[in-house]
Scaffold this active site. Structure first.
Site, short mmCIF file in Angstrom:
data_model
loop_
_atom_site.label_atom_id
_atom_site.label_comp_id
_atom_site.label_asym_id
_atom_site.label_seq_id
_atom_site.Cartn_x
_atom_site.Cartn_y
_atom_site.Cartn_z
N GLU A 1 1.06 -0.83 -0.18
CA GLU A 1 0.06 -0.11 -0.18
C GLU A 1 0.97 1.60 -0.16
O GLU A 1 1.78 0.88 0.75
CB GLU A 1 -1.18 -0.21 1.12
CG GLU A 1 -1.95 1.15 1.63
CD GLU A 1 -2.85 1.70 0.64
OE1 GLU A 1 -2.37 2.03 -1.48
OE2 GLU A 1 -4.35 1.29 0.22
N ASP A 2 0.48 2.17 -0.50
CA ASP A 2 0.67 3.05 -0.50
C ASP A 2 1.51 4.43 1.25
O ASP A 2 1.90 4.96 1.31
CB ASP A 2 0.55 5.18 -1.61
CG ASP A 2 -0.32 4.93 -1.61
OD1 ASP A 2 -1.57 3.87 -0.89
OD2 ASP A 2 -1.41 5.24 -2.04
N PHE B 1 -2.14 16.16 3.76
CA PHE B 1 -1.73 15.62 2.54
C PHE B 1 -0.95 15.51 1.65
O PHE B 1 -0.47 16.69 1.53
CB PHE B 1 -3.20 16.15 1.91
CG PHE B 1 -3.93 15.55 0.82
CD1 PHE B 1 -4.62 14.66 0.79
CD2 PHE B 1 -3.86 15.72 -0.38
CE1 PHE B 1 -5.00 13.75 -0.20
CE2 PHE B 1 -3.93 15.03 -1.49
CZ PHE B 1 -4.87 13.92 -0.97
N VAL B 2 -0.22 14.61 1.56
CA VAL B 2 1.09 14.48 0.39
C VAL B 2 0.51 13.90 -1.22
O VAL B 2 -0.64 12.87 -1.08
CB VAL B 2 2.03 13.34 1.17
CG1 VAL B 2 2.14 14.42 2.21
CG2 VAL B 2 1.81 11.99 1.16
N ARG C 1 0.76 11.71 -9.98
CA ARG C 1 1.22 10.07 -9.20
C ARG C 1 2.43 10.52 -9.71
O ARG C 1 3.80 9.19 -9.09
CB ARG C 1 0.70 9.24 -10.10
CG ARG C 1 -0.79 9.40 -8.53
CD ARG C 1 -1.49 7.99 -9.57
NE ARG C 1 -2.62 7.89 -9.68
CZ ARG C 1 -3.32 7.70 -8.28
NH1 ARG C 1 -3.00 7.63 -7.16
NH2 ARG C 1 -5.54 7.81 -7.66
P1 IMP Z 1 -7.47 5.52 4.36
O1 IMP Z 1 -8.58 4.01 4.43
O2 IMP Z 1 -7.86 6.71 5.00
O3 IMP Z 1 -6.25 4.89 5.30
O4 IMP Z 1 -7.18 5.99 2.99
C1 IMP Z 1 -6.22 5.10 2.65
C2 IMP Z 1 -5.87 5.69 0.18
O5 IMP Z 1 -6.48 6.88 1.04
C3 IMP Z 1 -4.84 5.17 0.14
O6 IMP Z 1 -4.25 4.28 0.35
C4 IMP Z 1 -4.38 6.98 -0.82
O7 IMP Z 1 -4.89 5.96 -1.82
C5 IMP Z 1 -5.68 7.55 -0.57
N1 IMP Z 1 -4.75 9.14 0.94
C6 IMP Z 1 -5.03 9.16 1.77
N2 IMP Z 1 -4.06 9.86 2.90
C7 IMP Z 1 -3.69 10.45 0.91
C8 IMP Z 1 -2.73 11.73 1.58
O8 IMP Z 1 -2.22 12.41 1.91
N3 IMP Z 1 -2.42 11.57 -0.21
C9 IMP Z 1 -3.11 11.49 -1.25
N4 IMP Z 1 -3.76 10.05 -0.81
C10 IMP Z 1 -4.21 9.84 0.50
MG MG Z 2 -4.25 4.01 -2.48
#
Ligand code: IMP
Ligand code: MG
Length: 173
Positions: free
Chosen positions: A96-97, A149-150, A162
């Site tokens: 995961e990113d 936010f990154v 990206r």
């Molecule tokens: P989560 O379910 O809140 O943990 O979010 C997961 C997904 O949200 C990640 O796989 C990203 O695609 C997106 N995401 C969360 N934070 C960021 C950010 O700071 N920048 C870009 N995408 C984000």
């Molecule tokens: Mg993602």
């Protein structure tokens, strides 16, 4: 124009991925490993990590939706593209990113566990510890970052940025 302030340089990212790969090579020595990339954000991380893995590795992808394009989470996770392969009895490593609230990965993990893999772990390049909303063990973390936010190195804002080789903080104009 929005601005992107560098948080993690391209060199810092590559150095850390090498360290993560060394650890993963040790942990899975003598085992086969299936990398499951979560599209789209993990595509560069998966590519750079996989190049440094020395064992018997296979690669597949899933795509889930949680964010609808902007910066806010909905908490609803849908599978848009499922795995092509069966994972029963296999060593699965989800790639995961970023772990933000953790909601996406905890849902995905529960779903994949029902398919009875031998082992299932998570590798995330980034994690925002302050944003976590659900207990989630991330086995391999590249960097813990602040709740900003990154973008870059796979991560997008409305599908932009990206391609950047570094990770930066996105700032509105
Ligand atoms: P989560 O379910 O809140 O943990 O979010 C997961 C997904 O949200 C990640 O796989 C990203 O695609 C997106 N995401 C969360 N934070 C960021 C950010 O700071 N920048 C870009 N995408 C984000
Ligand atoms: Mg993602």
């Amino acid at each position: 124009m929005p601005t992107v302030d560098v948080l993690l340089s391209a060199d810092a990212i590559q150095d850390r991925i090498q360290e993560m790969a060394t650890q993963i090579n040790q942990d899975y020595e003598g085992e086969t490993l299936l990398l499951v990339g979560v599209l789209k954000g993990s595509y560069l991380f998966l590519a750079d990590l996989a190049k440094r893995l020395t064992g018997d590795v296979q690669i597949d992808f899933v795509q889930v939706s949680s964010y609808k394009g902007g910066k806010s989470t909905t908490g609803v996770v849908q599978i848009i593209k499922d795995l092509d392969v069966l994972i029963e009895g296999r060593n699965v490593l989800i790639i995961e990113d970023i772990v933000d609230t953790g909601l996406t990965l905890s849902h995905l993990l529960e779903l994949l566990k029902t398919r009875r893999p031998k082992t299932i772990r998570i590798a995330s390049l980034l994690r925002k510890p302050e944003a976590l909303q659900t207990p989630l063990d991330v086995d391999y973390v590249g960097f813990d970052i602040p709740k900003e936010f990154v973008v870059g190195y796979g991560l997008d804002y409305e599908e932009r940025f990206r391609n950047l080789p570094f990770i930066g903080i996105y700032r509105e104009p």
